[in-house]
Design a protein around this motif. Structure first.
Motif, PDB file in Angstrom:
ATOM      1  N   GLY A   1       1.698  26.809  -2.604  1.00 39.32           N
ATOM      2  CA  GLY A   1       0.836  26.736  -1.428  1.00 39.32           C
ATOM      3  C   GLY A   1       0.524  25.337  -0.950  1.00 39.32           C
ATOM      4  O   GLY A   1      -0.461  25.137  -0.233  1.00 39.32           O
ATOM      5  N   ARG A   2       1.334  24.346  -1.336  1.00 39.57           N
ATOM      6  CA  ARG A   2       1.022  22.961  -0.959  1.00 39.57           C
ATOM      7  C   ARG A   2       1.377  22.679   0.491  1.00 39.57           C
ATOM      8  O   ARG A   2       0.834  21.747   1.095  1.00 39.57           O
ATOM      9  CB  ARG A   2       1.755  21.988  -1.888  1.00 39.57           C
ATOM     10  CG  ARG A   2       1.381  22.147  -3.352  1.00 39.57           C
ATOM     11  CD  ARG A   2       2.146  21.148  -4.218  1.00 39.57           C
ATOM     12  NE  ARG A   2       1.690  19.790  -4.004  1.00 39.57           N
ATOM     13  CZ  ARG A   2       0.788  19.178  -4.736  1.00 39.57           C
ATOM     14  NH1 ARG A   2       0.209  19.823  -5.733  1.00 39.57           N
ATOM     15  NH2 ARG A   2       0.424  17.941  -4.493  1.00 39.57           N
ATOM     16  N   GLY A   3       2.299  23.438   1.068  1.00 39.90           N
ATOM     17  CA  GLY A   3       2.623  23.271   2.485  1.00 39.90           C
ATOM     18  C   GLY A   3       3.281  21.934   2.785  1.00 39.90           C
ATOM     19  O   GLY A   3       4.162  21.470   2.067  1.00 39.90           O
ATOM     20  N   ILE A   4       2.806  21.292   3.867  1.00 36.61           N
ATOM     21  CA  ILE A   4       3.374  20.023   4.322  1.00 36.61           C
ATOM     22  C   ILE A   4       2.483  18.878   3.855  1.00 36.61           C
ATOM     23  O   ILE A   4       1.266  18.918   4.019  1.00 36.61           O
ATOM     24  CB  ILE A   4       3.504  20.001   5.856  1.00 36.61           C
ATOM     25  CG1 ILE A   4       4.523  21.065   6.316  1.00 36.61           C
ATOM     26  CG2 ILE A   4       3.927  18.615   6.348  1.00 36.61           C
ATOM     27  CD1 ILE A   4       4.634  21.181   7.816  1.00 36.61           C
ATOM     28  N   GLU A   5       3.094  17.864   3.281  1.00 39.10           N
ATOM     29  CA  GLU A   5       2.392  16.652   2.863  1.00 39.10           C
ATOM     30  C   GLU A   5       3.143  15.441   3.404  1.00 39.10           C
ATOM     31  O   GLU A   5       4.379  15.453   3.488  1.00 39.10           O
ATOM     32  CB  GLU A   5       2.292  16.566   1.339  1.00 39.10           C
ATOM     33  CG  GLU A   5       1.454  17.666   0.717  1.00 39.10           C
ATOM     34  CD  GLU A   5       1.344  17.511  -0.784  1.00 39.10           C
ATOM     35  OE1 GLU A   5       0.215  17.380  -1.291  1.00 39.10           O
ATOM     36  OE2 GLU A   5       2.393  17.515  -1.461  1.00 39.10           O
ATOM     37  N   VAL A   6       2.393  14.402   3.738  1.00 36.84           N
ATOM     38  CA  VAL A   6       2.995  13.204   4.328  1.00 36.84           C
ATOM     39  C   VAL A   6       2.493  11.977   3.577  1.00 36.84           C
ATOM     40  O   VAL A   6       1.286  11.810   3.384  1.00 36.84           O
ATOM     41  CB  VAL A   6       2.648  13.083   5.827  1.00 36.84           C
ATOM     42  CG1 VAL A   6       3.408  11.916   6.444  1.00 36.84           C
ATOM     43  CG2 VAL A   6       2.971  14.376   6.562  1.00 36.84           C
ATOM     44  N   PHE A   7       3.417  11.136   3.164  1.00 35.07           N
ATOM     45  CA  PHE A   7       3.099   9.921   2.412  1.00 35.07           C
ATOM     46  C   PHE A   7       3.755   8.729   3.103  1.00 35.07           C
ATOM     47  O   PHE A   7       4.656   8.878   3.933  1.00 35.07           O
ATOM     48  CB  PHE A   7       3.599  10.032   0.971  1.00 35.07           C
ATOM     49  CG  PHE A   7       3.163  11.287   0.267  1.00 35.07           C
ATOM     50  CD1 PHE A   7       1.970  11.318  -0.439  1.00 35.07           C
ATOM     51  CD2 PHE A   7       3.934  12.437   0.316  1.00 35.07           C
ATOM     52  CE1 PHE A   7       1.554  12.463  -1.079  1.00 35.07           C
ATOM     53  CE2 PHE A   7       3.524  13.593  -0.320  1.00 35.07           C
ATOM     54  CZ  PHE A   7       2.329  13.602  -1.018  1.00 35.07           C
ATOM     55  N   TYR A   8       3.306   7.537   2.740  1.00 40.52           N
ATOM     56  CA  TYR A   8       3.925   6.333   3.294  1.00 40.52           C
ATOM     57  C   TYR A   8       3.797   5.196   2.303  1.00 40.52           C
ATOM     58  O   TYR A   8       2.984   5.228   1.364  1.00 40.52           O
ATOM     59  CB  TYR A   8       3.284   5.945   4.634  1.00 40.52           C
ATOM     60  CG  TYR A   8       1.957   5.244   4.505  1.00 40.52           C
ATOM     61  CD1 TYR A   8       1.880   3.858   4.334  1.00 40.52           C
ATOM     62  CD2 TYR A   8       0.758   5.963   4.549  1.00 40.52           C
ATOM     63  CE1 TYR A   8       0.656   3.212   4.203  1.00 40.52           C
ATOM     64  CE2 TYR A   8      -0.461   5.325   4.427  1.00 40.52           C
ATOM     65  CZ  TYR A   8      -0.507   3.950   4.248  1.00 40.52           C
ATOM     66  OH  TYR A   8      -1.701   3.310   4.118  1.00 40.52           O
TER      67      TYR A   8
ATOM     68  N   VAL B   1       0.853  -1.187   0.000  1.00 40.87           N
ATOM     69  CA  VAL B   1       0.000   0.000   0.000  1.00 40.87           C
ATOM     70  C   VAL B   1       0.888   1.236   0.000  1.00 40.87           C
ATOM     71  O   VAL B   1       1.860   1.312   0.750  1.00 40.87           O
ATOM     72  CB  VAL B   1      -0.936   0.033   1.224  1.00 40.87           C
ATOM     73  CG1 VAL B   1      -1.814   1.285   1.196  1.00 40.87           C
ATOM     74  CG2 VAL B   1      -1.792  -1.219   1.288  1.00 40.87           C
ATOM     75  N   THR B   2       0.558   2.196  -0.849  1.00 40.13           N
ATOM     76  CA  THR B   2       1.203   3.508  -0.842  1.00 40.13           C
ATOM     77  C   THR B   2       0.109   4.555  -0.793  1.00 40.13           C
ATOM     78  O   THR B   2      -0.816   4.526  -1.616  1.00 40.13           O
ATOM     79  CB  THR B   2       2.076   3.723  -2.091  1.00 40.13           C
ATOM     80  OG1 THR B   2       3.132   2.750  -2.094  1.00 40.13           O
ATOM     81  CG2 THR B   2       2.684   5.118  -2.094  1.00 40.13           C
ATOM     82  N   GLY B   3       0.198   5.459   0.183  1.00 39.54           N
ATOM     83  CA  GLY B   3      -0.869   6.431   0.342  1.00 39.54           C
ATOM     84  C   GLY B   3      -0.414   7.668   1.067  1.00 39.54           C
ATOM     85  O   GLY B   3       0.781   7.917   1.260  1.00 39.54           O
ATOM     86  N   ARG B   4      -1.405   8.428   1.489  1.00 38.39           N
ATOM     87  CA  ARG B   4      -1.157   9.704   2.165  1.00 38.39           C
ATOM     88  C   ARG B   4      -1.793   9.670   3.551  1.00 38.39           C
ATOM     89  O   ARG B   4      -2.845   9.051   3.743  1.00 38.39           O
ATOM     90  CB  ARG B   4      -1.776  10.836   1.346  1.00 38.39           C
ATOM     91  CG  ARG B   4      -1.430  12.243   1.852  1.00 38.39           C
ATOM     92  CD  ARG B   4      -2.510  13.233   1.443  1.00 38.39           C
ATOM     93  NE  ARG B   4      -2.654  13.343   0.024  1.00 38.39           N
ATOM     94  CZ  ARG B   4      -2.120  14.303  -0.743  1.00 38.39           C
ATOM     95  NH1 ARG B   4      -1.389  15.234  -0.175  1.00 38.39           N
ATOM     96  NH2 ARG B   4      -2.338  14.331  -2.030  1.00 38.39           N
ATOM     97  N   ILE B   5      -1.167  10.334   4.518  1.00 35.25           N
ATOM     98  CA  ILE B   5      -1.717  10.469   5.861  1.00 35.25           C
ATOM     99  C   ILE B   5      -1.630  11.929   6.273  1.00 35.25           C
ATOM    100  O   ILE B   5      -0.992  12.750   5.598  1.00 35.25           O
ATOM    101  CB  ILE B   5      -0.984   9.570   6.885  1.00 35.25           C
ATOM    102  CG1 ILE B   5       0.523   9.823   6.835  1.00 35.25           C
ATOM    103  CG2 ILE B   5      -1.287   8.105   6.635  1.00 35.25           C
ATOM    104  CD1 ILE B   5       1.305   9.040   7.876  1.00 35.25           C
ATOM    105  N   GLY B   6      -2.262  12.262   7.379  1.00 39.34           N
ATOM    106  CA  GLY B   6      -2.255  13.631   7.862  1.00 39.34           C
ATOM    107  C   GLY B   6      -0.903  14.044   8.418  1.00 39.34           C
ATOM    108  O   GLY B   6      -0.107  13.211   8.864  1.00 39.34           O
ATOM    109  N   LYS B   7      -0.672  15.353   8.440  1.00 40.03           N
ATOM    110  CA  LYS B   7       0.627  15.844   8.916  1.00 40.03           C
ATOM    111  C   LYS B   7       0.785  15.709  10.422  1.00 40.03           C
ATOM    112  O   LYS B   7       1.893  15.826  10.947  1.00 40.03           O
ATOM    113  CB  LYS B   7       0.822  17.295   8.498  1.00 40.03           C
ATOM    114  CG  LYS B   7      -0.231  18.252   9.018  1.00 40.03           C
ATOM    115  CD  LYS B   7       0.004  19.646   8.472  1.00 40.03           C
ATOM    116  CE  LYS B   7      -1.064  20.629   8.962  1.00 40.03           C
ATOM    117  NZ  LYS B   7      -0.837  21.982   8.406  1.00 40.03           N
ATOM    118  N   ASP B   8      -0.302  15.464  11.138  1.00 37.06           N
ATOM    119  CA  ASP B   8      -0.242  15.233  12.588  1.00 37.06           C
ATOM    120  C   ASP B   8      -0.518  13.774  12.939  1.00 37.06           C
ATOM    121  O   ASP B   8      -0.912  13.464  14.071  1.00 37.06           O
ATOM    122  CB  ASP B   8      -1.250  16.132  13.307  1.00 37.06           C
ATOM    123  CG  ASP B   8      -0.877  17.597  13.232  1.00 37.06           C
ATOM    124  OD1 ASP B   8       0.327  17.900  13.312  1.00 37.06           O
ATOM    125  OD2 ASP B   8      -1.777  18.440  13.073  1.00 37.06           O
TER     126      ASP B   8
END
Length: 380
Positions: free
Chosen positions: A244-251, A158-165
Motif C-alpha cells: 500500500g505504499r503507492g507513489i513515492e518521490v525522492f531526490y 541533500v537527499t530527501g523526499r518530496i510530494g508526488k505532485d
C-alpha cells in the motif's frame, strides 16, 4: 552546590559539537551523513517549561492524527557505521532544539520559530564547525522540501523526499538583452505523477532497510525544484507494484548517483527512529520532570548524549562487541539492550577487581564477597 542542569553555566551546543568531534575521531570519517527529525516526549503537568500539544507521529496515520501533551525536540544526528558490519549504522544525536508551538510561544511572549528554522540553525552551526569535512543531509519531506533546500548551505549535499505532485522545472535560460531581471526558472516539467503515467518504464526490485525488498516501477529526471531553482537535483519517482505504499518521490543534489543509490541514501535515515525508540525505552528519556527552563533544555539532550556515548563505546572503543543477552533467529547485531548489559557487566568486573579484592578487606568481611558479587551480577 549549584544544580548542574538548572543553575550551572555551560553550553549544551558545545557538548554537542564535542560529541561530533569524538565521532569523527573514533570513526575517521571524512564524509559524514547527517539525519534530521523530530520526536515527541510525553510529559504530565501544566507548569513544566515548554510543554504543549504536539502531533504524535507514532500514533498517527494518513487518516487519523493524534495529539499529546509534552515536549517536541528537533534533533540532528550523525550516522556512525558499526565496526563489525559497516552496512549497519547508528544515529548519534549531536545537536537538539526544543520546539515551542504557537500557543506556548504566545504565552511565553517569544517569537514563534518553526521546526525547519530550528533545523536550519543547527545545520548552519555544524557546517561552520565541521570545516572542510564533506556533509550530506538526509531527512523526510518536512525537512527537505523545496523551501528548506533553498536555505540549506550549497556546499552540503541533500537527499530527501518530496510530494508526488511537486512542481519541477528546468534550469534558467540565458537572459535576453534588454531590461528586467534574469529568470530564475526554466520551462516547467511534468510532475512526478505524470512521469509515472508513461508506459514502458523500468521495473525492478530494490532492497532497502537491510532486509526489505520492494517491486517497483521507476523513473528519474535531472531538473530543479520549483521552490529551489538554484540547485540542480535528480528526482526519482517510484510506484510500488505491491503493498500500500503507492507513489513515492525522492531526490538528491548529488546528480551522479544512480536511482537505486538515491533510494539507498534515503533509507540511511531510518536509524534515527531507532535512536528515539531505544533512548525512550532503555534510558527513560521522558521520565525526568524538570520544570525550569535551563533544566528542561539540558536534561533531554544530556540523555541523548548518554545514548551516543554508550553506542560509541561498544562499537568503537571496546576491543570486542559484547555477547547477546537475548538471541533469536537471524540476529546479527547487538541491540542497545545488549550494549547496556555489556557496559554493566564490565563495570561490575572493574568494581570487583578494585574493591572486592581479598587483600583490601578485613577477614571478617571476606565471606561477604561472593554474595555481593552474585547480587551485582544479577543487577547487571
Amino acid at each position: 552546590m549549584v544544580p548542574i542542569f538548572a543553575g550551572a553555566r555551560w553550553s549544551i551546543d558545545q557538548v554537542g559539537l564535542a560529541m561530533f568531534d569524538l565521532v569523527v575521531k573514533l570513526t575517521d570519517q571524512q564524509h559524514c551523513y547527517l539525519v534530521g527529525d523530530d520526536t515527541l516526549i510525553h510529559k504530565t503537568g501544566l507548569k513544566i517549561y515548554g510543554t504543549g500539544m504536539h502531533r504524535d507521529a507514532s500514533q498517527s496515520s494518513s487518516g487519523f492524527t493524534s495529539f499529546r501533551w509534552g515536549h517536541c525536540w528537533v534533533v540532528l544526528c550523525v550516522l556512525v557505521p558499526s565496526r563489525k558490519d559497516p552496512t549497519r549504522k547508528y544515529a548519534i544525536p549531536v545537536l537538539m532544539r526544543l520546539y515551542l508551538n504557537t500557543k506556548t510561544n504566545k504565552k511565553l511572549r517569544r517569537k514563534h520559530r518553526k521546526k525547519t528554522d530550528l533545523m536550519l540553525e543547527m545545520i548552519q552551526l555544524l557546517t561552520q564547525h565541521a570545516g572542510e569535512k564533506s556533509l550530506h543531509f538526509l531527512g523526510d519531506s518536512a525537512y527537505t522540501g523545496g523551501r528548506m533546500l533553498e536555505q540549506i548551505p550549497s556546499g552540503m549535499h541533500v537527499t530527501g523526499r518530496i510530494g508526488k505532485d511537486a512542481r519541477l522545472c528546468e534550469g534558467p535560460r540565458p537572459k535576453k538583452p534588454g531590461r528586467g531581471r534574469p529568470p530564475r526558472r526554466g520551462p516547467v516539467l511534468p510532475k512526478p505523477t505524470e512521469m509515472l503515467a508513461t508506459k514502458g518504464l523500468r521495473r525492478t526490485t530494490i532492497n532497502l532497510y537491510s532486509q526489505s525488498s520492494f517491486h517497483v516501477r521507476i523513473t528519474s529526471v535531472v531538473c530543479r525544484l520549483y521552490l529551489a531553482p538554484e540547485r540542480e537535483v535528480k528526482v526519482v519517482a517510484v510506484e510500488h507494484l505491491r503493498g500500500g505504499r503507492g507513489i513515492e518521490v525522492f531526490y538528491s543534489t548529488d546528480v551522479n548517483l544512480s536511482e537505486e543509490e538515491i533510494l539507498q541514501r534515503f533509507s540511511f535515515r531510518w536509524p534515527v527512529e531507532t535512536t528515539f525508540q531505544e533512548a525512550k525505552g532503555h534510558l527513560g528519556l521522558g521520565e525526568p520532570q524538570n520544570r525550569v527552563r535551563a533544566a528542561v533544555r539540558r536534561t533531554t539532550p544530556s540523555m541523548f548524549y548518554l545514548y551516543g556515548l554508550i553506542v560509541l563505546w561498544h562499537e568503537h572503543v571496546r576491543p570486542e562487541p559484547g555477547p547477546f543477552i537475548r538471541m533469536w533467529r537471524g540476529k546479527r547485531h547487538a541491540s542497545f539492550a545488549d550494549m547496556l548489559a555489556t557496559l554493566r557487566r564490565d563495570s561490575v568486573e572493574e568494581t570487583r577487581q578494585s574493591i572486592f579484592s581479598a587483600g583490601r578487606l578485613p577477614p571478617a568481611a571476606q565471606k561477604l564477597i561472593k554474595p555481593l558479587e552474585v547480587l551485582l551480577s544479577l543487577a547487571a
